[in-house]
Design a protein around this motif. Sequence first.
Motif, PDB file in Angstrom:
ATOM      1  N   THR A 163      -4.828   8.589   2.611  1.00 30.18           N
ATOM      2  CA  THR A 163      -3.579   9.344   2.056  1.00 30.18           C
ATOM      3  C   THR A 163      -2.354   8.515   2.189  1.00 30.18           C
ATOM      4  OG1 THR A 163      -4.787  11.434   3.129  1.00 30.18           O
ATOM      5  CG2 THR A 163      -2.453  11.439   2.618  1.00 30.18           C
ATOM      6  N   LEU A 164      -1.553   8.573   1.124  1.00 28.90           N
ATOM      7  CA  LEU A 164      -0.349   7.865   1.030  1.00 28.90           C
ATOM      8  C   LEU A 164       0.951   8.708   1.344  1.00 28.90           C
ATOM      9  CD1 LEU A 164      -1.629   5.945  -1.993  1.00 28.90           C
ATOM     10  CD2 LEU A 164      -1.758   5.271   0.391  1.00 28.90           C
ATOM     11  N   LYS A 165       2.066   7.962   1.690  1.00 30.79           N
ATOM     12  CA  LYS A 165       3.222   8.606   1.964  1.00 30.79           C
ATOM     13  C   LYS A 165       3.901   9.139   0.958  1.00 30.79           C
ATOM     14  CE  LYS A 165       4.443   7.129   6.400  1.00 30.79           C
ATOM     15  NZ  LYS A 165       5.477   6.261   7.343  1.00 30.79           N
ATOM     16  N   SER A 166       3.839   8.281  -0.452  1.00 26.26           N
ATOM     17  CA  SER A 166       4.310   8.792  -1.472  1.00 26.26           C
ATOM     18  C   SER A 166       3.466   9.054  -2.802  1.00 26.26           C
ATOM     19  CB  SER A 166       5.619   7.412  -1.948  1.00 26.26           C
ATOM     20  OG  SER A 166       6.298   7.189  -0.971  1.00 26.26           O
ATOM     21  N   PRO A 167       3.682   9.544  -3.903  1.00 24.74           N
ATOM     22  CA  PRO A 167       2.878   9.749  -4.944  1.00 24.74           C
ATOM     23  C   PRO A 167       2.353   8.434  -5.584  1.00 24.74           C
ATOM     24  CG  PRO A 167       4.767  11.104  -5.429  1.00 24.74           C
ATOM     25  CD  PRO A 167       4.944  10.221  -4.187  1.00 24.74           C
ATOM     26  N   LEU A 168       1.030   8.270  -6.059  1.00 21.44           N
ATOM     27  CA  LEU A 168       0.409   7.182  -6.819  1.00 21.44           C
ATOM     28  C   LEU A 168       1.327   6.988  -7.874  1.00 21.44           C
ATOM     29  CD1 LEU A 168      -3.159   7.843  -6.235  1.00 21.44           C
ATOM     30  CD2 LEU A 168      -2.019   5.905  -5.234  1.00 21.44           C
ATOM     31  N   HIS A 169       1.108   5.470  -8.203  1.00 18.10           N
ATOM     32  CA  HIS A 169       1.465   5.312  -9.800  1.00 18.10           C
ATOM     33  C   HIS A 169       0.613   5.918 -10.802  1.00 18.10           C
ATOM     34  CE1 HIS A 169       2.030   2.660 -13.425  1.00 18.10           C
ATOM     35  NE2 HIS A 169       3.110   2.147 -12.939  1.00 18.10           N
ATOM     36  N   PRO A 170       1.179   6.656 -11.726  1.00 20.33           N
ATOM     37  CA  PRO A 170       0.309   7.365 -12.668  1.00 20.33           C
ATOM     38  C   PRO A 170      -0.759   6.626 -13.183  1.00 20.33           C
ATOM     39  CG  PRO A 170       2.597   6.941 -13.676  1.00 20.33           C
ATOM     40  CD  PRO A 170       2.579   6.465 -12.078  1.00 20.33           C
ATOM     41  N   ASP A 171      -0.657   5.300 -13.687  1.00 17.78           N
ATOM     42  CA  ASP A 171      -1.738   4.635 -13.916  1.00 17.78           C
ATOM     43  C   ASP A 171      -2.886   4.114 -12.859  1.00 17.78           C
ATOM     44  OD1 ASP A 171      -0.781   5.016 -16.413  1.00 17.78           O
ATOM     45  OD2 ASP A 171       0.618   2.997 -16.275  1.00 17.78           O
ATOM     46  N   LEU A 212      -4.984  -8.853 -11.878  1.00 22.87           N
ATOM     47  CA  LEU A 212      -4.646  -9.241 -10.479  1.00 22.87           C
ATOM     48  C   LEU A 212      -3.110  -8.949 -10.058  1.00 22.87           C
ATOM     49  CD1 LEU A 212      -6.786 -12.355  -9.527  1.00 22.87           C
ATOM     50  CD2 LEU A 212      -7.321  -9.815  -9.120  1.00 22.87           C
ATOM     51  N   GLU A 213      -2.458  -8.371 -11.118  1.00 26.25           N
ATOM     52  CA  GLU A 213      -1.081  -8.304 -10.964  1.00 26.25           C
ATOM     53  C   GLU A 213      -0.698  -6.972 -10.075  1.00 26.25           C
ATOM     54  OE1 GLU A 213       0.962 -11.040 -12.096  1.00 26.25           O
ATOM     55  OE2 GLU A 213       2.150  -9.939 -13.315  1.00 26.25           O
ATOM     56  N   THR A 214       0.082  -6.878  -9.155  1.00 23.90           N
ATOM     57  CA  THR A 214       0.423  -5.877  -8.394  1.00 23.90           C
ATOM     58  C   THR A 214       1.627  -4.882  -9.095  1.00 23.90           C
ATOM     59  OG1 THR A 214       0.472  -7.236  -6.288  1.00 23.90           O
ATOM     60  CG2 THR A 214       1.810  -5.054  -6.318  1.00 23.90           C
ATOM     61  N   TYR A 215       1.046  -3.712  -9.238  1.00 25.59           N
ATOM     62  CA  TYR A 215       1.813  -2.570 -10.113  1.00 25.59           C
ATOM     63  C   TYR A 215       2.423  -1.597  -9.330  1.00 25.59           C
ATOM     64  CZ  TYR A 215      -2.573   0.146 -10.090  1.00 25.59           C
ATOM     65  OH  TYR A 215      -3.564   0.963  -9.866  1.00 25.59           O
ATOM     66  N   HIS A 216       1.849  -1.563  -8.044  1.00 26.66           N
ATOM     67  CA  HIS A 216       2.420  -0.314  -7.290  1.00 26.66           C
ATOM     68  C   HIS A 216       2.298  -0.875  -5.697  1.00 26.66           C
ATOM     69  CE1 HIS A 216       3.401   3.701  -5.954  1.00 26.66           C
ATOM     70  NE2 HIS A 216       2.104   3.759  -5.329  1.00 26.66           N
ATOM     71  N   GLU A 217       3.366  -0.322  -4.914  1.00 28.29           N
ATOM     72  CA  GLU A 217       3.079  -0.511  -3.534  1.00 28.29           C
ATOM     73  C   GLU A 217       3.549   1.040  -2.826  1.00 28.29           C
ATOM     74  OE1 GLU A 217       5.533  -3.446  -1.969  1.00 28.29           O
ATOM     75  OE2 GLU A 217       4.924  -5.099  -3.189  1.00 28.29           O
ATOM     76  N   ASN A 218       2.944   0.989  -1.710  1.00 30.27           N
ATOM     77  CA  ASN A 218       3.082   2.513  -0.974  1.00 30.27           C
ATOM     78  C   ASN A 218       2.924   2.272   0.650  1.00 30.27           C
ATOM     79  OD1 ASN A 218       2.972   5.333  -0.584  1.00 30.27           O
ATOM     80  ND2 ASN A 218       2.207   5.238  -2.662  1.00 30.27           N
ATOM     81  N   THR A 219       2.649   3.287   1.372  1.00 32.20           N
ATOM     82  CA  THR A 219       2.402   3.330   2.713  1.00 32.20           C
ATOM     83  C   THR A 219       1.359   4.305   3.204  1.00 32.20           C
ATOM     84  OG1 THR A 219       4.823   2.744   3.161  1.00 32.20           O
ATOM     85  CG2 THR A 219       3.401   3.515   5.053  1.00 32.20           C
ATOM     86  N   VAL A 220       0.526   3.415   3.898  1.00 38.91           N
ATOM     87  CA  VAL A 220      -0.764   4.701   4.375  1.00 38.91           C
ATOM     88  C   VAL A 220      -0.262   5.586   5.494  1.00 38.91           C
ATOM     89  CG1 VAL A 220      -3.058   4.386   5.410  1.00 38.91           C
ATOM     90  CG2 VAL A 220      -2.307   2.872   3.786  1.00 38.91           C
ATOM     91  N   SER A 221      -0.579   6.722   5.212  1.00 38.90           N
ATOM     92  CA  SER A 221      -0.222   7.685   6.289  1.00 38.90           C
ATOM     93  C   SER A 221      -1.303   8.112   7.084  1.00 38.90           C
ATOM     94  CB  SER A 221       0.525   8.813   5.656  1.00 38.90           C
ATOM     95  OG  SER A 221      -0.358   9.778   4.816  1.00 38.90           O
ATOM     96  N   CYS A 222      -2.586   8.232   6.378  1.00 43.89           N
ATOM     97  CA  CYS A 222      -3.845   8.693   7.018  1.00 43.89           C
ATOM     98  C   CYS A 222      -4.893   7.833   6.538  1.00 43.89           C
ATOM     99  CB  CYS A 222      -4.014  10.107   6.916  1.00 43.89           C
ATOM    100  SG  CYS A 222      -5.339  10.852   7.859  1.00 43.89           S
ATOM    101  N   LEU A 245      -8.281  10.850  -5.701  1.00 46.16           N
ATOM    102  CA  LEU A 245      -8.574  12.001  -5.383  1.00 46.16           C
ATOM    103  C   LEU A 245      -7.553  13.162  -5.609  1.00 46.16           C
ATOM    104  CD1 LEU A 245     -10.407  11.142  -1.943  1.00 46.16           C
ATOM    105  CD2 LEU A 245     -11.473  11.742  -4.286  1.00 46.16           C
ATOM    106  N   SER A 246      -6.391  12.626  -5.554  1.00 48.90           N
ATOM    107  CA  SER A 246      -5.148  13.479  -5.880  1.00 48.90           C
ATOM    108  C   SER A 246      -3.950  12.580  -6.130  1.00 48.90           C
ATOM    109  CB  SER A 246      -4.847  14.297  -4.578  1.00 48.90           C
ATOM    110  OG  SER A 246      -4.219  13.744  -3.455  1.00 48.90           O
ATOM    111  N   PRO A 247      -2.570  13.192  -6.298  1.00 48.27           N
ATOM    112  CA  PRO A 247      -1.438  12.519  -6.411  1.00 48.27           C
ATOM    113  C   PRO A 247      -1.205  11.419  -5.321  1.00 48.27           C
ATOM    114  CG  PRO A 247      -1.309  14.416  -7.354  1.00 48.27           C
ATOM    115  CD  PRO A 247      -2.374  14.638  -6.757  1.00 48.27           C
ATOM    116  N   THR A 248      -1.559  11.723  -4.033  1.00 51.49           N
ATOM    117  CA  THR A 248      -1.379  11.005  -2.816  1.00 51.49           C
ATOM    118  C   THR A 248      -2.693  10.749  -2.065  1.00 51.49           C
ATOM    119  OG1 THR A 248      -1.118  12.933  -1.583  1.00 51.49           O
ATOM    120  CG2 THR A 248       0.732  11.851  -2.349  1.00 51.49           C
TER     121      THR A 248
END
Length: 565
Positions: free
Chosen positions: A373-381, A351-361, A317-320
Amino acid sequence: MANIEEFRSYFGAGNHDAAPAVNAALAAAKVSGERRLVFPRARYDFWPDRASERYWFISNNDEGLKRVAFSLEEYENFEIDGQGSEFVFHGYVLPFTLQGCRNITLKNFSVDWARTFHSEAIVLAAREGSIDLEIPDQFPYKIEHDRLVFTGEGDVTYGIENMLEFDTEKRETAFGVFDNFGVCEWHKAEEIGPRQVRLHAKFSTLPTLGNTMVITDGKRLCPAITIDRSQHVTVQNVTLYHSGGMGLIAQHSADLNVSNVRVTARPGSGRMISLTADATHFVNCAGEITLEDCVFENQMDDATNVHGIYGRISAVLSPTEIEFELVHPQQRGMDIFAAGDPIEFVRHTTLETYHENTVSCVEGLNKQFTRLTLKSPLHPDAAVKDAVANLRWIPNFTARGNRSRGNRARGFLVTTGGRALIENNYFHIAGAAILIEGDANYWFESGAVKDVTIRGNSFDRCNYGVWGRATIEINGAIEPQYRGASMYHRNIRIENNIFMDFHGALLSAHCVDGLTFRGNTVHRSNDYPRRNKETQQIAVDFCLNTLMDDIANNSDSLGTRETAG
């Protein structure tokens, strides 16, 4: 301590229905602070009529408005002791549910149903296009519009979703037989004698005379013990003779101890199977899960399954911000994320992990779709169809001293990123005794293992059915064209086990970094036919850093061979 006899005046249905008394006793204990509810040893019957009611989403079972006999919500430091009692249920009622509880013990009782959710019949004759069955009295039925329909208490009816042949003498699925899903839609039934029915249908395997056909309706409406968002729960000295779903299902719960639990058909009942689904199942749990000194036999699915849930990204939906979907119908309604949870992003192809983040909402749209909604920007891919999983709900798992045998499908399914120890267990399983998988395209069960020890177990003539290719399978659900790009599982040690083997396939693995198979003893058996003489004893593909024993055909002594990819 509260005694159920103190609430004898609440018993209903001619002083036989214990559900109202249990409701009253649990409510009184919560108010008074009593920490124990005991049952003088006896038989107690429970009907749904006056049981409590709540809508339940139970992972890998069927959602719905449920009547519950023992409903524990936000109880702490509480014990239910049956003192050897028999709890017998009637119709669509859940025996035990725990929600938001802490420090709970359930012990010393058995669970059964007066009329089981499955039925059974003995094969009298079999020919291409039809079989003749004799149906015991305990499985009432009728023929309606040329269809075989089984009946229960009152006006309850059970359809036919699957028929599976069991070897009556060996008390296990018949050798090499397949399920017959969908038989309800394409059979025709006729009465040919007292309690004898001819079914006109095409069966995947022509059954053997004298064997038992187990007939199920495919629904998982009444698991025996449901544990939701609870901590420090112990289930001990409990026998589960039957349930219309799983025996024990835990979700979003932590620190669970299951000891001396027996899943088995009631002795003297004449029944072939116990439960209609898995014996135990743990979804998105955390802390320590322990199975110790249990028996899991003759249920219609796996002995245990420990896994998380992959959600499938349905929109970026958006970068985050993303939207994800719970794809499998029996996972819908599960809240797999909360604000503050760590989240991983997984390619659905490798099934490879390519990005980690934290859920904010977290915004739940409905039981199927959720926005994060994530705390940091998503991986561009980050892309639609990739998967997301919660990294907080990952348990350690210990299975020690258990016996699994005679059931449909597999033994232990383990996909947890925590430490897993499987030791000193006995397996006589129709499919793979141990399956380490994970997939983001069908079952959506996560995740990658990182530290697994399988040692000191006895694998006794497994794979006599069709639910696996080897006694131990380590097969992430990765399409062959992507396997060279993925090391999904890591650090698996298979050591000092005993294999009584007739089919030749001990281990099948792919996409593993760090795989050891050593110190194991193999004995040959001729108790079952060997279906494929070209079977590899150890089939390892697309793996790195492996330590393998050399296995010569018909040899019990194993050397050691080290490889690295």
